[in-house]
Design a protein around this motif. Sequence first.
Motif: not given
Lengths: 335, 346
Positions: B221-226
Amino acid sequence: MQSTIKKPGFIISILFILIILIFFVSLNTGFIRIPFQDIFRVLIGLDQGQNQLVIFQFRLPRLFLALLAGAGLAVSGSIFQGITQNELADPSILGISSGAGFAVVLFLSFYRASSQLFSQFSVLLLPFVAFLGGVIAALLIYLLAWKKGVTATRLILVGIAVNAAFGAGLIVLQLRLHPNDFMQATIWLSGSISNSSWNQVFAILPWTIILLPIAIYKANYLNFFTLGDPVAIGLGVEVEKERAKLLFLAVALAGSSVAVGGGIAFLALIVPHLTRKWVGANHNYVIPAAALMGALLLLIADMLARTLLAPSEIPVGLITSFIGAPYFIYLLLKV
Amino acid sequence: MKDYPNHQQPLTKSPIKRSIVGIFIILFGLGLLVISMIASILFGAAEIELTTIWQSIVSYDVSLTSHQVVYELRIPRTLAAVAVGACLSVSGAIMQGVTRNPLASPSIMGISAGAAFMIALAFAFFPGTTSLGLMLSAFIGAGLGTTTVFGLSAFSRGGLSPVKLALAGTAISAFLQSLSSAIAIHFDVARDISFWFAGGVAGTRWATLEVIIPVVTIGLIGAMVLSRSITILSLSEEVAIGLGVEINHIRILAILVVLLLTGAAVSIAGTIGFVGLVIPHITRFLVGADYRWIIPCSAILGALLLVLADIGARMINPPFETPVGTMTALIGVPFLLYLARKGGNN
């Protein structure tokens, strides 16, 4: 830089004296400590007991092996760096060592006449096998890196890839080995001269005796390469032919060292650098000095490998990469 | 960087076409992934019927061996392959985007070796460590590797070129590996460690997955947000600053995500090379330079690759398991050669 360069003859004699000193200290240290006067008693044949067994069957072959393999690797590295004109070239980074190692393990997994991994006969063949593996690796790298000529960058990247390929192949081969051999092969691959015997010394000795003088004799061509190909051609050097000969020589030296010592990492990389720092860039001095320096360093590394975590032994290759890797990174940042 | 045209490939096709390709990859890839997951549960030493899979999930019967095999061994193993593949390829994609270096990936940059080193330490000093403990060590180790590599790029004049980075990674890996081996030999845990590493995803149990899956989810999820900021950063630093992107914040967050994902992957399966290098390149080739598509597509393709590699590892030499890292090297080495030939002109 120029001011730190001493007379090469002086450096070479210092290295020579250091090797003799460390050689005797190294005979003395180990799991069983043998006092100096006892060593001399054994060497002149007065002591026939346990000390004689330890010195003649365990310590001496091991020390000779360290000297020969160290010299071979260091000269091989000097030649590689000379012909590629790249300070970061080295048989293990270029994948030559892993090619040689792969060939040796392949050979051993088929040739298992006796239950011993290093039996009498096979040990004499090992340098040839390793040489063959090294040549195949070198050819592979050269061909794969060839695209209207070869650049140093491409050679190194292709070398990393070929290295990884041989590494993957090695794991598959190792898993097929008998569990006992598996452990032995693992230790050997991380660079070890701990189970050395006179057989192994005799296996590498002819290679060193023949190849080292040739390397010293050919050293002048490396000086021509430093001037750049056009100048070398202008001076009447058959560049491509001499480069191929020297490459062959370097692979043979690395192969024979790998055959007895396994994957001793980074030694071939750092010794030429240290040597050039002390004797200057003239390869007529670099090659002999590198041979001595390599022998000296491996002798010291082997002594550390035996004593640091005694009673268990560390493969000597781990010691060299422990020292070599940080130095390599330092070089990388500097270049 | 112009030596690697593929890396900064302009959006030759229109963005709409790219997103169609992206949606196609996600849907089609998910379909393939499900099929290969079922195949992964079916293939192995014990014969399993297709219906058994369904039964062992809905009505698990402890007394049946086939149910036990499916539920306790095969399903966790398959899920682990999915998680590891997704983690490694997304880590690779983020690293390549943030550093703008086509060779950046967890195994080449020494991050996996760092995690493996800490795991060796854990084996030596805390025998019987739980999977949570192993994962914590893997995170610390991954952090160690990352800090070293990023520290080196900071100290090097003008940053590290792709080749220098690959060499530095090789050297750091060699250094950490020699430390791990020395520890392993001295504490007589070499056998344990090599078995653990060679095991790949084979030994994964539900207990491990229960710890790992939340971490993986947070990381992804963090990767998608970034992803949007990474896209801008991957184009050029100046553009990113001009568009008001807080470069350093994004970098630190990106590193944290990489640590989470790589640490999780290594703590499940040890060091598996090349997935993090190859998959992002293939994905970038397919969907273009937009990381909002690259990251989810990489996750799916990476998971697919590792599930297939794991099946291959079981099939190639039965009843022995070939290390999964060998299977990925089979694909990765030719790819690295291709990159080397394409790029290394100077």
